[in-house]
Design a protein around this motif. Structure first.
Motif, PDB file in Angstrom:
ATOM      1  N   ALA A  48       0.847  -1.195   0.000  1.00 42.15           N
ATOM      2  CA  ALA A  48       0.000   0.000   0.000  1.00 42.15           C
ATOM      3  C   ALA A  48       0.881   1.243   0.000  1.00 42.15           C
ATOM      4  O   ALA A  48       2.015   1.217   0.485  1.00 42.15           O
ATOM      5  N   PHE A  49       0.307   2.320  -0.553  1.00 42.64           N
ATOM      6  CA  PHE A  49       1.010   3.583  -0.679  1.00 42.64           C
ATOM      7  C   PHE A  49       0.040   4.720  -0.383  1.00 42.64           C
ATOM      8  O   PHE A  49      -1.157   4.594  -0.613  1.00 42.64           O
ATOM      9  N   VAL A  50       0.612   5.830   0.071  1.00 38.36           N
ATOM     10  CA  VAL A  50      -0.155   7.057   0.205  1.00 38.36           C
ATOM     11  C   VAL A  50       0.125   7.906  -1.029  1.00 38.36           C
ATOM     12  O   VAL A  50       1.296   8.121  -1.391  1.00 38.36           O
ATOM     13  N   SER A  51      -0.913   8.370  -1.673  1.00 39.24           N
ATOM     14  CA  SER A  51      -0.792   9.244  -2.837  1.00 39.24           C
ATOM     15  C   SER A  51      -0.652  10.685  -2.354  1.00 39.24           C
ATOM     16  O   SER A  51      -1.489  11.173  -1.596  1.00 39.24           O
ATOM     17  N   VAL A  52       0.426  11.348  -2.792  1.00 46.93           N
ATOM     18  CA  VAL A  52       0.694  12.711  -2.341  1.00 46.93           C
ATOM     19  C   VAL A  52       1.072  13.603  -3.520  1.00 46.93           C
ATOM     20  O   VAL A  52       1.572  13.130  -4.533  1.00 46.93           O
ATOM     21  N   ARG A  53       0.862  14.888  -3.335  1.00 46.98           N
ATOM     22  CA  ARG A  53       1.420  15.876  -4.257  1.00 46.98           C
ATOM     23  C   ARG A  53       2.867  16.146  -3.859  1.00 46.98           C
ATOM     24  O   ARG A  53       3.251  15.903  -2.710  1.00 46.98           O
ATOM     25  N   GLU A  54       3.651  16.671  -4.772  1.00 50.36           N
ATOM     26  CA  GLU A  54       5.060  16.962  -4.499  1.00 50.36           C
ATOM     27  C   GLU A  54       5.222  17.799  -3.235  1.00 50.36           C
ATOM     28  O   GLU A  54       6.130  17.565  -2.429  1.00 50.36           O
ATOM     29  N   THR A  55       4.340  18.759  -3.042  1.00 46.63           N
ATOM     30  CA  THR A  55       4.454  19.665  -1.885  1.00 46.63           C
ATOM     31  C   THR A  55       4.125  18.986  -0.553  1.00 46.63           C
ATOM     32  O   THR A  55       4.348  19.570   0.507  1.00 46.63           O
ATOM     33  N   GLN A  56       3.581  17.761  -0.605  1.00 42.86           N
ATOM     34  CA  GLN A  56       3.210  17.051   0.627  1.00 42.86           C
ATOM     35  C   GLN A  56       4.218  15.982   1.041  1.00 42.86           C
ATOM     36  O   GLN A  56       4.065  15.363   2.091  1.00 42.86           O
ATOM     37  N   ARG A  57       5.241  15.773   0.246  1.00 45.83           N
ATOM     38  CA  ARG A  57       6.184  14.666   0.483  1.00 45.83           C
ATOM     39  C   ARG A  57       6.769  14.659   1.884  1.00 45.83           C
ATOM     40  O   ARG A  57       6.974  13.600   2.470  1.00 45.83           O
ATOM     41  N   HIS A  58       7.072  15.839   2.401  1.00 45.28           N
ATOM     42  CA  HIS A  58       7.785  15.917   3.673  1.00 45.28           C
ATOM     43  C   HIS A  58       6.874  16.239   4.851  1.00 45.28           C
ATOM     44  O   HIS A  58       7.360  16.466   5.958  1.00 45.28           O
ATOM     45  N   ASP A  59       5.560  16.231   4.602  1.00 46.62           N
ATOM     46  CA  ASP A  59       4.619  16.387   5.708  1.00 46.62           C
ATOM     47  C   ASP A  59       4.868  15.243   6.697  1.00 46.62           C
ATOM     48  O   ASP A  59       4.912  14.076   6.296  1.00 46.62           O
ATOM     49  N   PRO A  60       5.071  15.545   7.984  1.00 50.58           N
ATOM     50  CA  PRO A  60       5.454  14.492   8.942  1.00 50.58           C
ATOM     51  C   PRO A  60       4.476  13.315   8.999  1.00 50.58           C
ATOM     52  O   PRO A  60       4.912  12.170   9.172  1.00 50.58           O
TER      53      PRO A  60
END
Length: 197
Positions: A48-60
């Motif tokens: 499983a994976f979380v789908s993120v935008r580039e700007t969310q990659r480093h959200d803790p």
């Protein structure tokens, strides 16, 4: 031909404009909604994976889970689904939105049990309009071509892709797919869930 393995995709890249804050961070009984959904999804999929935008990659919150970063413009859920299909084209994708606080493992197992790998997708009907619900759906590899063609044509609605596809359509699973979009809906859902034993 054997069925494609089932991977999970937890959509968390939305802008949450109506909620006025990040839906993934909303907490029920002390657990962020993103982790609550992750627990359910990862229990029934091979990976499983979380789908993120580039700007969310480093959200803790998101950074502690395996991620797939959108490789398409921010056009809503279609960007996440297409990015996942491109990354692992051999997989079927069990896609869920992160804002379905009533979604449980049993509902996802019902969806998987009804799967027909020869179809493009296995989906529930929305209890509100009887149309396919794309944000709790099992997308087979064969769905990619139509979804991509619609994206290339400037049409980004995954529901319309499902309507035009050969799918298994299941009855709505009660209120399991009810999502929350506003602070008022969140407060009401929080009260309901936290009053349960």
């Amino acid at each position: 031909m054997s069925a494609a393995p089932i991977f999970g995709l937890l959509l968390s890249g939305g802008a949450s404009q109506r909620m006025q804050r990040d839906k993934a961070q909303l907490s029920y009984a002390g657990e962020p909604q993103l982790l609550r959904a992750w627990r359910v999804l990862s229990a029934v999929t091979e990976r499983a994976f979380v789908s993120v935008r580039e700007t969310q990659r480093h959200d803790p919150l998101r950074a502690q889970l395996p991620q797939l970063v959108d490789t398409y413009d921010a056009v809503g859920p279609a960007a996440g689904i297409l990015s996942a299909q491109d990354a692992y084209p051999e997989a079927a994708w069990l896609v869920i939105a992160c804002d379905l606080p009533r979604l449980d493992e049993a509902t996802l197992r019902t969806l998987i049990a009804a799967r027909d790998p020869a179809k493009d997708a296995t989906v529930f009907t929305s209890r509100f309009d009887d149309l396919p619900e794309p944000l709790c759906a099992l997308w087979e590899p064969s769905s990619h071509a139509r979804l991509k063609a619609r994206y290339d044509a400037g049409s980004y609605c995954p529901r319309k892709t499902l309507i035009q596809s050969d799918i298994v359509l299941l009855p709505a699973p009660g209120d399991a797919l009810d999502n929350i979009n506003t602070p008022e809906e969140f407060a009401q859902m929080q009260r309901q869930l936290e009053s349960q034993p």
